[in-house]
Scaffold this active site. Sequence first.
Site, PDB file in Angstrom:
ATOM      1  N   LYS A 116      35.419  38.438  31.479  1.00  0.00           N
ATOM      2  CA  LYS A 116      35.248  39.769  32.073  1.00  0.00           C
ATOM      3  C   LYS A 116      34.115  40.521  31.367  1.00  0.00           C
ATOM      4  O   LYS A 116      33.382  41.286  32.005  1.00  0.00           O
ATOM      5  CB  LYS A 116      36.546  40.566  31.944  1.00  0.00           C
ATOM      6  N   GLU A 200      38.156  49.708  28.471  1.00  0.00           N
ATOM      7  CA  GLU A 200      37.709  50.489  29.621  1.00  0.00           C
ATOM      8  C   GLU A 200      38.386  51.844  29.601  1.00  0.00           C
ATOM      9  O   GLU A 200      39.518  51.977  29.132  1.00  0.00           O
ATOM     10  CB  GLU A 200      38.113  49.794  30.943  1.00  0.00           C
ATOM     11  N   HIS A 235      50.480  45.973  37.185  1.00  0.00           N
ATOM     12  CA  HIS A 235      49.098  45.560  37.458  1.00  0.00           C
ATOM     13  C   HIS A 235      49.008  44.272  38.268  1.00  0.00           C
ATOM     14  O   HIS A 235      47.990  43.584  38.236  1.00  0.00           O
ATOM     15  CB  HIS A 235      48.295  45.427  36.156  1.00  0.00           C
ATOM     16  N   ARG A 292      37.291  32.337  43.771  1.00  0.00           N
ATOM     17  CA  ARG A 292      38.178  31.414  44.504  1.00  0.00           C
ATOM     18  C   ARG A 292      38.663  32.115  45.765  1.00  0.00           C
ATOM     19  O   ARG A 292      38.352  33.288  45.985  1.00  0.00           O
ATOM     20  CB  ARG A 292      39.389  31.084  43.637  1.00  0.00           C
TER      21      ARG A 292
HETATM   22  P1  ADP Z   1      43.467  40.706  36.215  1.00  0.00           P
HETATM   23  O1  ADP Z   1      42.506  39.707  35.716  1.00  0.00           O
HETATM   24  O2  ADP Z   1      44.772  40.644  35.545  1.00  0.00           O
HETATM   25  O3  ADP Z   1      43.524  40.729  37.709  1.00  0.00           O
HETATM   26  P2  ADP Z   1      41.981  43.207  36.449  1.00  0.00           P
HETATM   27  O4  ADP Z   1      40.867  43.607  35.551  1.00  0.00           O
HETATM   28  O5  ADP Z   1      41.601  42.743  37.807  1.00  0.00           O
HETATM   29  O6  ADP Z   1      42.859  42.120  35.701  1.00  0.00           O
HETATM   30  O7  ADP Z   1      42.981  44.436  36.576  1.00  0.00           O
HETATM   31  C1  ADP Z   1      44.233  44.300  37.185  1.00  0.00           C
HETATM   32  C2  ADP Z   1      44.777  45.662  37.584  1.00  0.00           C
HETATM   33  O8  ADP Z   1      44.874  46.540  36.446  1.00  0.00           O
HETATM   34  C3  ADP Z   1      43.948  46.435  38.574  1.00  0.00           C
HETATM   35  O9  ADP Z   1      44.201  46.045  39.893  1.00  0.00           O
HETATM   36  C4  ADP Z   1      44.362  47.863  38.300  1.00  0.00           C
HETATM   37  O10 ADP Z   1      45.612  48.161  38.896  1.00  0.00           O
HETATM   38  C5  ADP Z   1      44.558  47.877  36.814  1.00  0.00           C
HETATM   39  N1  ADP Z   1      43.338  48.312  36.129  1.00  0.00           N
HETATM   40  C6  ADP Z   1      42.339  47.519  35.695  1.00  0.00           C
HETATM   41  N2  ADP Z   1      41.362  48.237  35.110  1.00  0.00           N
HETATM   42  C7  ADP Z   1      41.745  49.521  35.172  1.00  0.00           C
HETATM   43  C8  ADP Z   1      41.169  50.749  34.703  1.00  0.00           C
HETATM   44  N3  ADP Z   1      40.012  50.788  34.054  1.00  0.00           N
HETATM   45  N4  ADP Z   1      41.850  51.905  34.930  1.00  0.00           N
HETATM   46  C9  ADP Z   1      43.048  51.881  35.563  1.00  0.00           C
HETATM   47  N5  ADP Z   1      43.645  50.755  36.003  1.00  0.00           N
HETATM   48  C10 ADP Z   1      43.005  49.584  35.809  1.00  0.00           C
HETATM   49  P1  ADP Z   2      44.903  37.298  43.577  1.00  0.00           P
HETATM   50  O1  ADP Z   2      43.966  37.858  42.536  1.00  0.00           O
HETATM   51  O2  ADP Z   2      44.348  36.187  44.389  1.00  0.00           O
HETATM   52  O3  ADP Z   2      45.523  38.339  44.390  1.00  0.00           O
HETATM   53  P2  ADP Z   2      47.013  37.368  41.717  1.00  0.00           P
HETATM   54  O4  ADP Z   2      46.296  38.496  41.089  1.00  0.00           O
HETATM   55  O5  ADP Z   2      48.323  37.597  42.323  1.00  0.00           O
HETATM   56  O6  ADP Z   2      46.049  36.619  42.751  1.00  0.00           O
HETATM   57  O7  ADP Z   2      47.222  36.239  40.650  1.00  0.00           O
HETATM   58  C1  ADP Z   2      46.145  35.819  39.862  1.00  0.00           C
HETATM   59  C2  ADP Z   2      46.102  34.345  39.844  1.00  0.00           C
HETATM   60  O8  ADP Z   2      47.106  33.784  39.032  1.00  0.00           O
HETATM   61  C3  ADP Z   2      46.293  33.745  41.216  1.00  0.00           C
HETATM   62  O9  ADP Z   2      45.353  32.736  41.356  1.00  0.00           O
HETATM   63  C4  ADP Z   2      47.695  33.215  41.158  1.00  0.00           C
HETATM   64  O10 ADP Z   2      47.879  32.137  41.989  1.00  0.00           O
HETATM   65  C5  ADP Z   2      47.751  32.760  39.752  1.00  0.00           C
HETATM   66  N1  ADP Z   2      49.121  32.584  39.334  1.00  0.00           N
HETATM   67  C6  ADP Z   2      50.048  33.511  39.171  1.00  0.00           C
HETATM   68  N2  ADP Z   2      51.186  32.981  38.742  1.00  0.00           N
HETATM   69  C7  ADP Z   2      50.975  31.648  38.653  1.00  0.00           C
HETATM   70  C8  ADP Z   2      51.759  30.519  38.278  1.00  0.00           C
HETATM   71  N3  ADP Z   2      53.020  30.658  37.895  1.00  0.00           N
HETATM   72  N4  ADP Z   2      51.208  29.298  38.320  1.00  0.00           N
HETATM   73  C9  ADP Z   2      49.939  29.156  38.686  1.00  0.00           C
HETATM   74  N5  ADP Z   2      49.150  30.167  39.029  1.00  0.00           N
HETATM   75  C10 ADP Z   2      49.656  31.399  39.029  1.00  0.00           C
HETATM   76 MG    MG Z   3      42.093  41.151  39.056  1.00  0.00          MG
END
Ligand code: ADP
Ligand code: ADP
Ligand code: MG
Length: 680
Positions: A116, A200, A235, A292
């Site tokens: 990230k 962040e 989240h 993906r």
């Molecule tokens: P992941 O790799 O687990 O998907 P993300 O960076 O996409 O992590 O963040 C997942 C979620 O966390 C976001 O959809 C949002 O709800 C929350 N989030 C992430 N960054 C922020 C931020 N800077 N402020 C508030 N909420 C955040």
């Molecule tokens: P997306 O970002 O596509 O909405 P999610 O944020 O829900 O997906 O989940 C992040 C990733 O982690 C996805 O690719 C999901 O399939 C994967 N994941 C979550 N739980 C598991 C698990 N138990 N085994 C394998 N992959 C998982």
């Molecule tokens: Mg995410």
Amino acid sequence: MFAKILIANRGEIACRVAASARRMGIKTVAVYSEADAHAKHVAVCDEAVLIGAAPAKESYLCANKIIEVAKATGAQAIHPGYGFLSENAEFAQACTEAGLVFIGPPASAIRAMGSKSAAKTLMEKAMVPLVPGYHGDNQDPAFLQSEADKIGYPVLLKASAGGGGKGMRIVDKSADFKAALASCQREAVNSFGDDRVLIEKYLTQPRHIEIQVFADTQGNAVYLFERDCSVQRRHQKVVEEAPAPGMPPARRQAMGDAAVAAAQAVGYVGAGTVEFIANQDGSFYFMEMNTRLQVEHPVTEMITGLDLVEWQLRVAYGEVLPKLQAELDMRGHAIEVRIYAENPEKGFLPSIGTLRHLRTPSATEFSTVAMPSSHAGEGSNEGDGIVRIDSGIRRGDAIAPYYDPMIAKLIVWGKTREQALLRMSRALSEYQVVGVATNVAFLQRLIKSAPFAAAQLDTGLIERHHAELFPPQATLSLPVLALATVSILHAEQQVAASDPWAASSGWRMNSHLQRRFNFSDAQSDNGNASDVLVTYRREGWLLHYGDSAALVSIDTQSDDDWIIKIGSATIKGTVVRDEESIHVFADDRHAVLHYKDPLAHANAAEADAGRLTAPMPGKIIAVLVKQGAIVAKGTPLLIMEAMKMEHTIAAPTDGTVEQLLYAVGDQVAEGAQLLSLKSR
Ligand code: ADP
Ligand code: ADP
Ligand code: MG
């Protein structure tokens, strides 16, 4: 086009990919673990190869083994689905080196977006807006703290290598920073083998809005509009929809352009998702890119009428994008919910077990060509492209502890959001599962809740409306109790009719006798008990419940489905017996009743005391007694681990251990009998 591909995944996404491949005339090879020998994804593919034991590390994550299988079966390309190896750059590269096509972006693009922090540095250069924060290499705790102080609290700590919400910590004030950093790093090492973090600014009441992008090998790149995934728990996404409510066209274009710029900055090819975090005023910032196919891609398919897996296959084969930006269009509104085997009332604890009963609303499976513009009228064929179910689970399948406990994705389309919501509500009310706990009722309350219905979306919606989303359990209604009672009486009549000697009590013959049914509500903490008094009548049964009485009779019955008359009202429902539980789907509710048959032999209560059951799903970590052991009340018998805690199961009475039903290492479902104890 490819003649044969291998699908390196399981569950619904493997089935989803196979559906498009089949439609395109492409043969499919499934891989599976020992736990999945009878899984749906194995059944729907043309060939299937066992690759190892149940744990993902020994099967679905074995890159080399999967590549070997692809070569041995003559597959030309590998689709990784999502999760597992889908964002693993080494795997993508190994595929290429083995002469196979990885159906996804080049390894270099996965690598560029894999961290990230590094991704944000690249995005900064591509002029994509970023949340204020620190994403550099200096990981000195004192330095990081000074950066957090500069940004201003609250801040969010994230694992650079993170995903799935793991490692994320909200820090409200400077004094809490040190401890939060240590705990974020600890989780980051455990989950990703990398303790680097980024900081962040933590936005309050933000929305998660993401853009679906697609690029081909010839330099074309487009965006397929946005998805709003603001409704989250810890989240993690719970509900996703497209388009994002209230999105002005100009901002859609600005976000789309930013997402395409992000993809082009890393030489992207194939399907990808650029996730933005947005303020309520619409200002938006890059969060991360998922390299993906996304879990929630069906909502995009529903509003565009496109098959994104088909696009992936075409692009991977070297074709140009099927459509360019100006040719893309969207129509209507689509909503997806993720149906999970989990117990919302118990902190969303995953629930494992076998789906003894599964009934779904009328729907089309993987109906990607969904945009009803091609249909005469979208209401003409209920379910055809209007309600879609993506699932890798069938009736009789088990939710195993090794993998994600998702049962299905339920997706609906409507001309408007309001229509989509009505359809979702109806579809959820028709979704019946017995055998594991599910979030279906919770999802129903969620989509009907005032803030969701009014599209007042932000990532804190579920938490803020906790009280409304978890109302006190309603007491059992007369229709529910009547259906349960009638199903028991009917079953007894059937037995009596086929074997007169089995009619042990003969109470039915005597119209003056009353019979008492004691039901308790398995879903309420205090087991809310309801007494139903039944008097036999020629026209049916007279039920007394509380202060009311009603004559109840069977109108029609086939298998589990009932139509009964209660007084002058007609009630429809489904009743499923599962050992001591009676599941009633009626009256807009899935009620679970415990019923103790008072006529069953008198030893039942005593026998029950010796039945020791698992309080929650978990793993047996120690068995402390041998079969035949004589134990005193309170003697520890076995220890199980659940929710990262140990639970000791002790003898409820003095007795003899008759039978041990599990061994160390075994997974047990909630309510499973662990051993039998004969009391003395
Ligand atoms: P992941 O790799 O687990 O998907 P993300 O960076 O996409 O992590 O963040 C997942 C979620 O966390 C976001 O959809 C949002 O709800 C929350 N989030 C992430 N960054 C922020 C931020 N800077 N402020 C508030 N909420 C955040
Ligand atoms: P997306 O970002 O596509 O909405 P999610 O944020 O829900 O997906 O989940 C992040 C990733 O982690 C996805 O690719 C999901 O399939 C994967 N994941 C979550 N739980 C598991 C698990 N138990 N085994 C394998 N992959 C998982
Ligand atoms: Mg995410």
